[in-house]
Each structure stands twice: as C-alpha cells, then as structure tokens.
Design a protein around this motif. Sequence first.
Motif, PDB file in Angstrom:
ATOM      1  N   LEU A   1      38.951   6.746  -4.167  1.00  0.00           N
ATOM      2  CA  LEU A   1      39.741   7.185  -5.321  1.00  0.00           C
ATOM      3  C   LEU A   1      38.765   7.602  -6.426  1.00  0.00           C
ATOM      4  O   LEU A   1      38.227   6.754  -7.137  1.00  0.00           O
ATOM      5  CB  LEU A   1      40.672   6.074  -5.826  1.00  0.00           C
ATOM      6  CG  LEU A   1      41.866   5.709  -4.946  1.00  0.00           C
ATOM      7  CD1 LEU A   1      41.430   4.736  -3.849  1.00  0.00           C
ATOM      8  CD2 LEU A   1      42.980   5.090  -5.770  1.00  0.00           C
ATOM      9  N   SER A   2      38.541   8.910  -6.553  1.00  0.00           N
ATOM     10  CA  SER A   2      37.577   9.400  -7.531  1.00  0.00           C
ATOM     11  C   SER A   2      38.294   9.881  -8.784  1.00  0.00           C
ATOM     12  O   SER A   2      39.190  10.716  -8.709  1.00  0.00           O
ATOM     13  CB  SER A   2      36.728  10.525  -6.943  1.00  0.00           C
ATOM     14  OG  SER A   2      35.818  10.996  -7.905  1.00  0.00           O
ATOM     15  N   PHE A   3      37.885   9.358  -9.927  1.00  0.00           N
ATOM     16  CA  PHE A   3      38.477   9.705 -11.211  1.00  0.00           C
ATOM     17  C   PHE A   3      37.680  10.806 -11.926  1.00  0.00           C
ATOM     18  O   PHE A   3      38.061  11.215 -13.029  1.00  0.00           O
ATOM     19  CB  PHE A   3      38.531   8.470 -12.121  1.00  0.00           C
ATOM     20  CG  PHE A   3      37.183   7.842 -12.322  1.00  0.00           C
ATOM     21  CD1 PHE A   3      36.347   8.247 -13.350  1.00  0.00           C
ATOM     22  CD2 PHE A   3      36.728   6.860 -11.455  1.00  0.00           C
ATOM     23  CE1 PHE A   3      35.089   7.691 -13.509  1.00  0.00           C
ATOM     24  CE2 PHE A   3      35.461   6.297 -11.618  1.00  0.00           C
ATOM     25  CZ  PHE A   3      34.642   6.713 -12.650  1.00  0.00           C
ATOM     26  N   SER A   4      36.559  11.295 -11.299  1.00  0.00           N
ATOM     27  CA  SER A   4      35.699  12.247 -12.008  1.00  0.00           C
ATOM     28  C   SER A   4      35.095  13.321 -11.117  1.00  0.00           C
ATOM     29  O   SER A   4      34.468  14.250 -11.638  1.00  0.00           O
ATOM     30  CB  SER A   4      34.554  11.505 -12.711  1.00  0.00           C
ATOM     31  OG  SER A   4      33.800  10.749 -11.768  1.00  0.00           O
ATOM     32  N   ALA A   5      35.216  13.254  -9.800  1.00  0.00           N
ATOM     33  CA  ALA A   5      34.676  14.287  -8.911  1.00  0.00           C
ATOM     34  C   ALA A   5      35.680  15.446  -8.875  1.00  0.00           C
ATOM     35  O   ALA A   5      36.688  15.399  -8.179  1.00  0.00           O
ATOM     36  CB  ALA A   5      34.441  13.723  -7.515  1.00  0.00           C
TER      37      ALA A   5
END
Length: 934
Positions: free
Chosen positions: A118-122
């Motif tokens: 779960l990537s919040f910035s990629a």
Amino acid sequence: MLLMIFYCELFVYRITAQASGRPSVVNIGALLSFNTNVGKVAKLAIKAAVDDVNSDPTTLGGTKLKLQMQDCNHSGFLALAEALHLMEGQTVAIIGPQDAVTAHVVSHVANELQVPLLSFSATDPTLSSLQFPYFVRTTQSDQYQMAAIAEIVDHYGWREVIAIYVDDDHGRNGIAALGDTLAAKRCRISFKAPLSVEATEDEITDLLVKVALTESRIIVVHTHYNRGPVVFHVAQYLGMLGTGYVWIATSWLSTALDTNSPFPSDVMDDIQGVLTLRTYTPDSVLKRKFISRWRNLTDAKTPNGYIGLNAYGFYAYDTVWLLARAINSFFKQGGNLSFSKDSRLSDIQGHLRLDSLRIFNGGNLLRDSILQANMTGTAGPARFNSHGDLINPAYEIINVIGTGYRRIGYWSNYSGLSVVRPETLYSKPPNRSSSNQRLYSVIWPGQTTQKPRGWVFPNNGRHLRIGVPNRVSFREFVSVKGSEMTSGFCIDVFTAAINLLPYAVPYKLIPFGDGHNNPSCTELVRLITAGVYDAAVGDIAIITNRTKMADFTQPYIESGLVVVAPVRKLNSNAWAFLSPFTPMMWGVTAVFFLAVGAVVWILEHRLNDEFRGPPKRQVVTILWFSFSTMFFAHKEKTVSALGRLVLIIWLFVVLIINSSYTASLTSILTVQKLSSPIKGIDSLRSSNYPIGYQVNSFARNYLVDELNIDESRLVPLNSPEEYAKALKDGPHKGGVAAVVDDRAYAELFLSTRCEFSIVGQVFTKNGWGFAFPRDSPLAVDISTAILKLSENGDLQRIHDKWLLRSACSSQGAKLDVDRLQLKSFSGLYLLCGLACLLALFIYLMQIVHQFSRHYPGDTESNGGSSRSARLQTFLSFVNEKEDEVKSRSKRRHVERTSYRSEDEMSSCNSNRKHIELSSNLSLDSDTRNCNGSS
C-alpha cells in the motif's frame, strides 16, 4: 471509573477475538526513506495512525497492529533486502515503498509472496494493477497530475513544452504520461532534458544551457526535492527566470514548501513566479483534528523541531486506517493468517536463506478487501475505481510569489480547471467547455502579470531556412536573382509581416527549383515535414493535401482556379432590341397581354359601352386595349370593380417589365460585349478540346482527380508567352481551347492581353499563404501580422506596386450580357394570372345568379331541346347589356302586376253575380212555399 469501563470493553473484545479465531497481533511493515520530505512526515503519520488504531478496540475487534519500519534510503537494493526481511516475519501487508524505483523492485517480490503493498507516495503511472496486482496506490497517480499540467498549457494557448526530469522510473514514466496528455490537446514536448539522480551543478548548468537555446519557454520540472532547487538556482544564474519564461514544477515543490516552510530567502528568490501543483485534500473535521495534533507529534518525536505537514502525511495516516479496516473485513470473511512454502524458492541453493520466505495464503482476499474499502479519511474519500486508482483526483494550482504562495485555482478530473473547490462541482453536471475553464491571474517570472508568449526564436545562431520557389514565369510574384537576391510581391508581404513581429527572426531565403521549370509547391511543402526547410514562402496555394503536411498562415491574397479563353467583340445589329428578353419571355409576355385584355373585356362587356359593338370592333378593342397597356396609353375606362382590380395588378406587372427591359437594352447598346465559344468550366469539361495548365500547378491534379478530365486533353504550359500562343492557335491548330490556372496568374496574364478573358466563374475558392511546420507558433504570429498589414493598407500598397496594371477588365468588358429569363418574372405572372382567374370566377357566379333570377327554369320540360334552348338563352343573356336586362325585367314585373289585378277584378265580379243569383233563387223558393201553404 472510565478506565474500568475501557478495560472491561477491551477484555470483552479480546475474548470475542479469541473465540472467533482472530490473532492478538497482526504484523505489518513500512518501507520509507527517513531523510526525505515525504519520509519524515510519513514516519510520524504512520506511527500516529497505528497508535490510534490500536487504541480503538472496535476497529480490529481486539487485534493489535504490530508495525516494523525499515529505512530504504532511496535505494532499490536496500528496499529489496528490507522487504525480504519483513516478509520473513509473516508480514501480511507493507505500507510503501515510498518511491517508484523501490516500488518497481519490491512489487515483484509482493507478486510472488502475495503480500499487498500500500503505497501512499509512489505516483508512477506504470505501477498498474495489471502488471503488479498486489500493488495498491493509496494516493493519486501522476497520470492525473500530468493531465492537469496539459490542461494548464492548453488553457494559456501554448503548444510546446520542455521537460526537465530525473532519469529514473519516476521521472521517465511521469514525462511519458505528460507527453500522452499533451498530444491529446495537440501540444507536444519539444525537448526532453533528463538529469541523473546524482547530477552535479555543472551537469545541470550544461543541460540548462541547451534548454535556453531552444524555442519553447514553457518548462516543466519533474524531479526530486534534492535536485529541484539546484535546477532553479542554476536557471536563476543563467537568467532563465526572467520575463518570457514559464516554469511549472510538479508536486515535489509544493511538498517541500509545506514540509520545510519557511524557505530560506535565497531559495525563495530562485522560484519566484513558478507554478506548482499540490494534491488536493478537501476540508473536513478529521483533517482539522489531525492538523491540530500535528505540532504535538513533531515536537515530541523529532529532534530538529517542527516538521510541516504535507499532503502525503494525510495519505500515509489514512493508509494505516484503510489497511486496518481491510484486515477487519478479511477476518469477517473467514480469512486467517496462514503461510506456506514457495516451492520455487526451496530449490535455490545458497546462504541467502530464501527458503525461509513464505507465501501469504490470504493475500488475495486481503488485497480484495483493500480495493473494496469505502471510508473517509483526513485526505477525503478513500474508494477505488475499476483501475485501482482513488476516485475524484484533484490538485491545487499554486503560484509562488514573495515569501509564500497563492492558490490560483483547482484542477479535477471531473470538471477541469476552476476557481471553485472540486467538491462543490461534484454535485453539478460536468462542464469542461473552454468558457468554463478559469484560473485567477498569475504573477509570472519577471514580476509580470502579462501572459508570456511561451516561445522565442531559438538563440542558437542558426538562421531560419525558408524555401522560396525559383519561378521562371510570373516573376512579379517571386523573382530569384542569383542565390541571394529575392524579390517580388510574396517576398515583400513576408518581409513586411516579419518586421511587425515583436522579436527578431533571423532567416535565410533558399531558392527551390532548377531555374528552367516552375517548381512544385507541393514538393516544397513536403520538404518542410522532412526537415529540409523550416518554412516556405511564395505563391503557395492553400489546398487540402498541403494542409495535411504543414500549417499555413492567414491568406494574404484571394485566389482560385479560373478558365481563360479567347474572346471576340460583339457589335449591335438591327434586331438588338429583342435581346433583353429570351424567346420564352417574349412569348409568355405576349400571351399575358392578350389574356388580360380578354379578361377585362369579359368583365366590362355587359357594363361598358366602349367594350360593345360588332364582333370585329370588339376584337379590335381587345387587341388595342391589351397592347396599349404596355405604354399606359389605353383610352377605354373600366367601370366594374373586378375589371379595375385586374387592370391595377396588370399595370404593376407592366411597370416592372418595362423598367427591366429599358435597363437591359441600355446595357446591351452601351456596354462592350465579348463572346467566346467556351462559357466556363462546365462547357469546357463537356467538350473534347485540349486544355492548357501551368507546369507543376495543382490545377492538373484538380482537373484529373476532381473533374475526371482525361489526361490526354491536358497540355502543360510554362510561361505567359506559351499561354498566348496556344490560345491563339486554338484547338484546331495544335493549341488549346482554354487555359485553367490560378486567378492571380490569370489576372496578371490578362493585364496586357485584351484578346483573352476569364470566362465563367471562379470554380475553386482558396488563397495563398506561407507554410510552417505543424503547430509552429511562428505561423500564428505571422498570421496576426498579415491581418495588421491588411488593416493598415500596406498589403494593398504592396499589391499595387507589383501587380497593378491597366487590365483589360477595367475597360468594362463583359461576356454575353445575360438575357432576362422568364423565371425572374414568374412571381409577377403568377400573381396576375391568379387575379384574372379569381375575377372570372366571381364574375361567373354573379352572372349565374342574375340569370337564375331573371330567367327561372322550366320545371315541366326536362328534354335535351329544353336544355339547348336554355343555354342559348343564357348566352344571349351574357351578351346583353346589363341595363337592358334590368329594364326588361322591370317591364315584365309591371306587366305581371297588371295582369294579376285584372284577374282579381274579374274574379270578384263573377263571385258577385253568383251571390246575386243565389239570392234570387232563394226568394223564388220562399214565394212558392208561401203560396202553397195558403
């Protein structure tokens, strides 16, 4: 008391969790780069979110999240190692990776071991759910950020941008998305300037020098914060942050402003007037509460003091809550934390201990639970669409000015550019019309509010290479003398337009052609697309196949194909007075004269003594009356209302006919007339005569492809002298019947040759313009300059200088004055005819009514002889004068009245005698009775 209640509830949830098979702890991991703007904020936000989830027993039913954070330090290799380390500990999900480079590496491991990321910035758009099904992006994709930049570029009317980007997965894929969105708006990236991840200041300087030598002044910077400020510092040093430049930075700049505010004054000086985007997070109670907690979080947990909260902090906080809710849903659906060996890893020999890694058996179910989440967090609604992206992507557009920045508007995927908050527009129908796209005013680099043009002529010492057709005929348009001297009407127009531009354009005119034949302008335009020339100037007609290859300026002269043919003068003859009308017109007019005379005679015959008499006299009266109305010289007066109505309408028709006849005859007798057997392109096309055309002119293709004229009929001609000889010889002596050429050439040719003329109409409509490469901004500026030349009269003065001659057409010559056709007067004749028919119908009804009243029908006899006699009586009645009929009818009425009186008197006398006789008889009877009784 409250603590007792809380512990009781916690004890109940733990008992429930154990009864339902839920574990007491769930392992999750986080892969961050702690020393970055995003990593510093995300580290605090994730820890705060884990604490909040664990302190709320209702979220996971008593289960706790156990977080393990790892620092990747922006290294894909370290990220891979740390990810493997996390997955050895039966981690069910990983928050991160933070950037696109590590996300690409770790996603392959996640696919193998079925552990959701779960990537919040990629924000890399290529991290799609198809290639990496276990990668879930909990922030907005750069696909939308680049769409916002493309709409800004299109909104201000720019067409080319320069992209400066870091040469890694994040930079390359983001700029690729920008190129796609720009192409959808007919814009493009004219120059790509990649930077290495660790580019030095000297390398950046060399790159920006190349950028400064290019044409575009719209620069998009898509890099990381560690290189971005250096780019702007070097640009400031090179003078590239002055008037005329536009700098658009992606969200890295707004993130840095939010995290490290206030910026040092020298850094702020380097970014004055820059536009940047910031992921939009709508205002809410949750957001305000988290912002109020943030200072306490940073003061207590960071050694360097306060850290600003950026948009990625909100997404990192929400990601933990999203994962917690998905884990809760996972357990409710019967999921359990079980792991199994990967047989492919067991076969790998070595000291890496890869066989200790396990596949998360519930990874697929947990991933689906994450994608089905529906919650509202500090960053707004957290729901995913069918592509795995968050719904309602939106950005704030920020203008850096002074010691801070100001918001100039918003962009959303729903409604485009707007000054209204996106959530306000979600309740309305989407409106992406150009009139609805709006932003507040911008203070651009150089402290100006005037919108930059967006491009300049490249300052790289190279002259604009302009191809000029080297003509051998009609050199008044373009004349090439040697390799340097070029003159003519087209060249003067171009030079005047260039001089009106607000910037210098160094150019060089390069002749195109062998000097023996007129070159093909279509080939000249094609060479622009091939890069041989930067533009083309000359007598270039704007036609369809050329507009597919290049952009043209505003036409500076009207043109079109015409037919030139030999003509001869026509002199007036003895019967010239018949010329104004066609034979059909003469015939119909004569018929109407007679018809109107007959109608008026019928309407006046029973009332007017002037329309009565012997038959011969009545015929003469009709003819005289009919034709005397043509000169308004009729002496007969009309007395009936219907006759006057018909006559008034007819006299109006006669007035129009007389006026038209007089005007046409005057033109025929006073204007010189020319005649030619060729009447225009239609008659030329239907004949079998040979047709001349100019060598390498588009006229040939038009005649063959559009008009389907056989190529064997076409004769190429290269000069006005060849035109004249071929036309004089004619089709029977090896010449041509006519020449088809551009109107501008034809008029110049005819200016000194009065034995030829243009016949028919212009059958194509086009103009001449200057050609430039596709989407060239110079074409737009030259078009504006041409319009200015037209408005101030300079264009006409240039035309008169080169092309004004004592043209034969100025003598008033005309080809076959058009005769007046019947269709021009059909409305008048129709009106008159209807009036006549209506009057006759009304008159007939009146006659029938009078006849039935004066001559009632014989009811006893119904034979054919009776009907014949009655018809004769009716015709005699119609021929009689109305006064005689009325007087005879009156006499009959008096006679019938006298007869009736005599009959009544005789009837009374007989009645009286009868009464007297009856009375005498009764007296005699009474006497006899009296005598008998006595």
